[in-house]
Scaffold this motif. Structure first.
Motif, PDB file in Angstrom:
ATOM      1  N   VAL A 520      32.604  -6.056  -3.510  1.00 51.33           N
ATOM      2  CA  VAL A 520      32.009  -5.003  -4.146  1.00 51.33           C
ATOM      3  C   VAL A 520      32.635  -4.162  -5.167  1.00 51.33           C
ATOM      4  CG1 VAL A 520      30.755  -2.642  -3.949  1.00 51.33           C
ATOM      5  CG2 VAL A 520      30.444  -4.546  -2.338  1.00 51.33           C
ATOM      6  N   TRP A 538      27.957  -6.521  -6.807  1.00 52.65           N
ATOM      7  CA  TRP A 538      28.053  -6.968  -5.268  1.00 52.65           C
ATOM      8  C   TRP A 538      27.928  -8.714  -5.637  1.00 52.65           C
ATOM      9  CZ3 TRP A 538      24.073  -5.673  -0.891  1.00 52.65           C
ATOM     10  CH2 TRP A 538      24.709  -6.196   0.307  1.00 52.65           C
ATOM     11  N   GLN A 550      18.917  -6.286   1.023  1.00 54.90           N
ATOM     12  CA  GLN A 550      20.323  -6.147   0.317  1.00 54.90           C
ATOM     13  C   GLN A 550      20.074  -5.761  -1.407  1.00 54.90           C
ATOM     14  OE1 GLN A 550      22.761  -9.684   0.279  1.00 54.90           O
ATOM     15  NE2 GLN A 550      22.283 -10.264   2.656  1.00 54.90           N
ATOM     16  N   LEU A 554      21.805  -2.365  -2.745  1.00 52.18           N
ATOM     17  CA  LEU A 554      22.681  -2.237  -4.101  1.00 52.18           C
ATOM     18  C   LEU A 554      21.945  -1.167  -4.995  1.00 52.18           C
ATOM     19  CD1 LEU A 554      24.528  -3.310  -6.128  1.00 52.18           C
ATOM     20  CD2 LEU A 554      22.917  -5.077  -6.856  1.00 52.18           C
ATOM     21  N   GLY A 566      23.178  -2.684 -11.786  1.00 53.33           N
ATOM     22  CA  GLY A 566      23.691  -3.311 -10.797  1.00 53.33           C
ATOM     23  C   GLY A 566      23.655  -4.744 -10.755  1.00 53.33           C
ATOM     24  N   ARG A 568      23.722  -8.279  -8.770  1.00 48.25           N
ATOM     25  CA  ARG A 568      23.876  -9.052  -7.341  1.00 48.25           C
ATOM     26  C   ARG A 568      24.166 -10.342  -7.538  1.00 48.25           C
ATOM     27  NH1 ARG A 568      25.296 -10.925  -3.458  1.00 48.25           N
ATOM     28  NH2 ARG A 568      24.490 -10.672  -1.271  1.00 48.25           N
ATOM     29  N   ILE A 590      18.169  -3.779 -11.798  1.00 47.18           N
ATOM     30  CA  ILE A 590      19.078  -4.591 -10.645  1.00 47.18           C
ATOM     31  C   ILE A 590      19.020  -5.912 -11.341  1.00 47.18           C
ATOM     32  CG2 ILE A 590      19.575  -5.532  -8.563  1.00 47.18           C
ATOM     33  CD1 ILE A 590      20.284  -2.483  -8.729  1.00 47.18           C
TER      34      ILE A 590
END
Length: 614
Positions: A520, A538, A550, A554, A566, A568, A590
């Motif tokens: 992270v 992440w 998850q 995040l 963010g 992922r 995200i």
């Protein structure tokens, strides 16, 4: 024994009467039950007892004045049989032949008194017992000295494995050509114009006058001056002889040919040095371009040079360079387990046996790990010292135990260190690693060993007991030419993600959490870049699909870090629920990258392939 008047024995024996207690003991020794009464003969004792103070009767003869008739003669023969074992045996055979046959069937040791109450082959000689004990003690000492020699060899290997490694960078490998002059043109060839050597050029200076009025003859008596004079004469004669030889050979075909051969050899030497340096410069250019063959060649030369201090301890190390993550994976072959002595020595038991004294298993395991730690640190130091151009981003080292008869090697130590960790850690063991600590010397506790402490500071995984064959998981495997994400070490995966995102415009990279499965981190992108603003990343690797939980976690982290977006990233895939969640308005900040996206980014931004996970 009595003698007659003519000097011949008369057949009688004179017996001195011992004390009654002595007779009783003699009778008990002969196996006679009860006490015998002395004969009622004046001045005589019982006849036939063989002992101190008694005499054995002589041969049978006429009846003498002592009253010995036929009965006395018979009793004398019986007593003689008791005193003589051979006679006793013959008498027993005549009396009972069957008993003699039974006795012949018994073991010889029992017949000779070697039964339960006997001593085998008779009484033990004290001198022989002392000699046998001395031989056993000497053998015990010899075996103990042999074991001590094994301990000394291990201590010497520990010392030499901790010696500094010589630098093997490109600068140190350059060769220099120094021309060798032709012997006829070398020193002592005469003067510059080729004139004959003069004695004045060799004559020593005369000694100074120390006393007034002393003449030249007094200087000639100086012993030091005479020695210098003799040496100068020899040098002048040698130079004169060489000058005459050169003058005689000057202009001859043989001399011209010798000079041409010398010049050709020198030209070949200069050409070889020049070609080697040019090839070395080509390798250096390839190394700076991070070509695997050039990097691996330089690494293996450095690792081979590091082994010169312990040539009697085979520990080869192979290098594989992965340009995708700029990481060198080193495979170190560890020494056999029986290199460490299993015995402390030998001792002599009270019964005379030589008993080995085993060492505690923990001490033996500690000594082996101490040697393994020094070999691992030496390999890491060699790889780090040779990388003067900072091509490597990290080094992974795996120590393998390869035993005959086993199909697969066993990994006993694994290190995954990036460049920053190698720079922070002093890879060389201390200068005096064997100073006495509370009398323990080189066999101190494993927790106190400096090499093991520094190896663990690099996050190394070390087996708890090598003799129990307890292996560790290698940080990375060096087998695949094109590795998959799951084949990378933890540091390699972090480096891969960082390179991908920094190439995309995400600067100011800061890792917050990291582990074997992922990391992270946070990053800041420039306004005009492909990833503008503040991000929370992440990244993870594995085959398990990423669920919607998850994604929600995040999103919470983005809010806590006051970030704008963010990311992922996974080498696997996402579930349908996770994809549906990111389509909602509340989670559109995200962004998702799956395994196919990671491989595409590696090909686009790094120009290197990444194999698909198996």
């Amino acid at each position: 024994m009595q003698h007659s008047a003519d000097g011949r024995p008369d057949g009688t024996a004179t017996v001195r009467i011992p004390q009654p207690g002595f007779l009783a003991s003699v009778f008990r020794d002969l196996g006679v039950d009860g006490a015998l009464e002395p004969e009622a003969v004046t001045g005589r004792a019982p006849v036939g007892v063989a002992g101190d103070g008694l005499s054995v009767p002589g041969p049978a003869g006429p009846v003498d004045e002592g009253g010995f008739g036929a009965a006395g003669t018979a009793r004398t023969a019986a007593d003689h049989a008791e005193a003589d074992p051979a006679a006793r045996t013959a008498q027993a055979d005549r009396a009972d032949p069957a008993a003699r046959a039974d006795q012949d069937d018994q073991p010889e040791a029992d017949r000779d008194g070697g039964g339960p109450c006997g001593t085998g082959s008779g009484p033990v000689d004290p001198e022989e017992a002392v000699a046998a004990h001395a031989r056993a003690a000497a053998l015990t000492h010899h075996r103990t000295v042999t074991v001590q020699a094994e301990h000394d060899r291990l201590a010497d290997l520990l010392r030499r494995a901790a010696l500094p490694v010589s630098a093997m960078d490109f600068e140190s490998q350059l060769r220099h050509y120094e021309p060798r002059p032709y012997p006829a043109d070398g020193p002592g060839a005469g003067t510059a114009d080729g004139a004959e050597p003069r004695w004045a050029d060799f004559a020593p200076a005369e000694p100074a006058v120390t006393e007034p009025g002393s003449g030249p003859s007094s200087r000639l008596l100086d012993s030091g001056y005479q020695r210098e004079l003799a040496s100068a004469r020899l040098a002048h004669q040698r130079a004169l002889r060489e000058w005459r030889t050169r003058r005689a050979e000057a202009g001859s075909p043989a001399a011209d040919e010798s000079r041409r051969v010398h010049e050709a050899a020198e030209e070949a030497r200069a050409r070889a040095v020049r070609e080697y340096n040019e090839s070395l410069e080509e390798c250096r250019r390839a190394y700076r371009l991070a070509e695997p063959a050039a990097v691996e060649s330089l690494m293996e030369r450095a690792l081979a040079a590091a082994e010169t201090a312990t040539q009697d301890l085979p520990a080869p190390c192979r290098a594989v360079f992965r340009p995708l993550t700029r990481t060198a994976v080193l495979d170190l072959d560890l020494p056999p387990l029986d290199l460490v002595p299993s015995l402390a020595g030998y001792r002599l038991a009270p019964d005379g046996d030589i008993v080995p004294v085993p060492r505690p298993p923990a001490d033996r395991a500690t000594d082996y790990l101490r040697l393994v730690a020094r070999l691992a640190l030496r390999a890491l130091q060699a790889a780090d010292a040779v990388d003067t151009d900072e091509i490597l981003a990290g080094v992974v080292l795996n120590g393998w135990l390869r035993e005959p008869g086993t199909a697969e090697p066993l990994c006993l130590v694994s290190v995954d260190a990036d460049r920053d960790a190698l720079a922070r850690t002093r890879l060389l063991p201390p200068e005096t690693p064997y100073e006495e600590r509370d009398g323990e010397g080189v066999y101190a506790d494993a927790e106190q060993d400096e090499a093991l402490v520094r190896l663990r500071q690099l996050g190394a995984a070390v087996t708890p007991d090598p003799y129990d064959r307890a292996g560790v998981q290698p940080a990375a495997q060096a087998g695949a030419a094109v590795p998959a994400a799951t084949d990378l070490s933890a540091n390699e995966f972090v480096q891969l993600v960082r390179d991908l995102l920094t190439r995309g415009g995400l600067a100011e990279w800061s890792v917050r959490l990291r582990g074997p499965a992922g990391l992270v981190a946070t990053g800041e992108g420039a306004p005009g870049s492909a990833l503008p603003g503040r991000w929370v990343v992440w990244a993870s690797r594995g085959t398990e699909p990423v669920a919607a939980e998850q994604i929600a976690t995040l999103a919470d982290a983005v809010q806590e870090e006051s970030a704008e977006r963010g990311l992922r990233l996974t080498t696997g895939r996402f579930t349908d629920e996770a994809l549906d969640l990111t389509a909602e308005e509340s989670h559109r900040h995200i962004h998702l990258i799956d395994g196919d996206g990671v491989r595409e980014l590696a090909r686009t931004h790094l120009g290197l392939p990444l194999a698909a996970d198996r």
